[in-house]
Enzyme design. Structure first.
Site, PDB file in Angstrom:
ATOM      1  N   ASP A  22       0.882  -1.164   0.000  1.00 52.98           N
ATOM      2  CA  ASP A  22       0.000   0.000   0.000  1.00 52.98           C
ATOM      3  C   ASP A  22       0.925   1.221   0.000  1.00 52.98           C
ATOM      4  O   ASP A  22       2.104   1.119   0.360  1.00 52.98           O
ATOM      5  CB  ASP A  22      -0.889  -0.031   1.244  1.00 52.98           C
ATOM      6  CG  ASP A  22      -1.728   1.224   1.406  1.00 52.98           C
ATOM      7  OD1 ASP A  22      -2.360   1.627   0.415  1.00 52.98           O
ATOM      8  OD2 ASP A  22      -1.725   1.794   2.507  1.00 52.98           O
ATOM      9  N   ASP A  24      -0.018   5.087   0.865  1.00 58.82           N
ATOM     10  CA  ASP A  24      -0.195   6.142   1.864  1.00 58.82           C
ATOM     11  C   ASP A  24      -0.068   5.605   3.282  1.00 58.82           C
ATOM     12  O   ASP A  24      -0.744   4.646   3.663  1.00 58.82           O
ATOM     13  CB  ASP A  24      -1.566   6.801   1.685  1.00 58.82           C
ATOM     14  CG  ASP A  24      -1.728   7.395   0.291  1.00 58.82           C
ATOM     15  OD1 ASP A  24      -0.721   7.528  -0.414  1.00 58.82           O
ATOM     16  OD2 ASP A  24      -2.875   7.707  -0.089  1.00 58.82           O
ATOM     17  N   ASP A 196      -1.329  -0.184   6.110  1.00 57.02           N
ATOM     18  CA  ASP A 196      -1.634   0.446   7.398  1.00 57.02           C
ATOM     19  C   ASP A 196      -3.114   0.369   7.752  1.00 57.02           C
ATOM     20  O   ASP A 196      -3.499   0.692   8.869  1.00 57.02           O
ATOM     21  CB  ASP A 196      -1.247   1.929   7.358  1.00 57.02           C
ATOM     22  CG  ASP A 196      -2.178   2.730   6.454  1.00 57.02           C
ATOM     23  OD1 ASP A 196      -2.962   3.546   6.969  1.00 57.02           O
ATOM     24  OD2 ASP A 196      -2.155   2.506   5.228  1.00 57.02           O
TER      25      ASP A 196
END
Length: 278
Positions: A22, A24, A196
């Site tokens: 991922d 961001d 996250d």
């Protein structure tokens, strides 16, 4: 983008593997799309009110992440916001400001992981909900082999229509990972994934080595329950600074060869000078 940024040494006796990241708050410390809001304002694409709203959205994102409902509201807002934007202008703005905005917020730990996976012969794939016009240049900057990102519909006039062609979010990310496994021959049981957000649990569950990075509360609970490793990334650093602190082996080797050549030259010159004098 396949193979454009790295030439991994692969063990051909085993199926290929990959590491899925991922973007961001996993590889970079902020939202990639929202980070460019000031640049889009300076380019005349958005007004001051939109800048303030995206700044608030960035604050919410950094403070506690974004759950499904917040992500849906953000998607709808950004889709409406970019309606009528000229795609080529967006690409030019991103290209002009990429190093100033993104380079300083890349996690040192993530950059090291990307290097380690490449050294191990794995492809590196960025899988992000942000738009392709933003994610693809960042993927190139990071040395990623492939990018999966949200794609907006582009009209005949070269402008965004405000409609979403492909939304790389939640279960869709997991589907993209599985499709890549089929097309590229990845053995998912030996692949890695990093995120996250709890919205990426389907993607993390699709691989044999999932990792929670700076996880939101929901993902942290899930990671603890499933025994997934939890990683804390908190050292953003410019890529140039990383190179100056820890030069790559090829650079070290080149420097050593250069030093040896210079030494040999001095020895040769000194011997010639002695011979001339005598």
């Amino acid at each position: 983008m396949a193979g454009a940024y790295a030439q991994p040494v692969e063990n051909h006796s085993l199926p290929r593997t990959a590491a899925f990241f991922d973007l961001d708050k996993t590889v970079i410390a902020k939202s990639s799309t929202l980070t460019f809001s000031k640049s889009f304002y300076q380019g005349g694409l958005i007004n001051r009110r939109a800048v303030l709203r995206t700044a608030y959205a960035q604050f919410v994102f950094l403070a506690g992440g974004a759950d499904h409902d917040q992500m849906e509201r953000m998607r709808a807002y950004l889709s409406a916001l970019c309606r009528g934007w000229n795609v080529q202008q967006v690409k030019e703005i991103v290209a002009e400001t990429l190093h100033d905005l993104i380079d300083p917020i890349i996690y040192d730990e993530a950059a090291s992981l990307i290097e380690e996976h490449h050294t191990a012969g794995r492809d590196v794939v960025i899988v992000s909900t942000s738009g392709a016009e933003v994610v693809e240049p960042i993927g190139e900057l990071l040395g990623a082999d492939r990018v999966v990102a949200t794609r907006m519909v582009v009209g005949d006039d070269g402008c965004f229509t405000g409609e979403v062609e492909y939304y790389a979010y939640g279960p869709t990310k997991a589907e993209a990972v599985k499709e890549l496994a089929v097309s590229e021959g990845y053995d998912l049981s030996r692949c890695y994934a990093y995120s996250d957000s709890a919205t990426d649990i389907p993607m993390l569950s699709a691989v044999g080595h999932p990792h929670a990075v700076n996880p939101d509360r929901a993902l942290r609970r899930e990671a603890l329950a499933r025994g997934w490793p939890i990683l804390d990334f908190n050292h953003p650093v410019r890529l140039k600074q990383r190179l100056s602190v820890a030069p790559r082996p090829a650079i070290v080797a080149a420097a050593a060869i250069g030093a040896a050549a210079a030494t040999a030259g001095l020895v040769w010159y000194a011997s010639r000078r002695r011979a001339t004098v005598s």
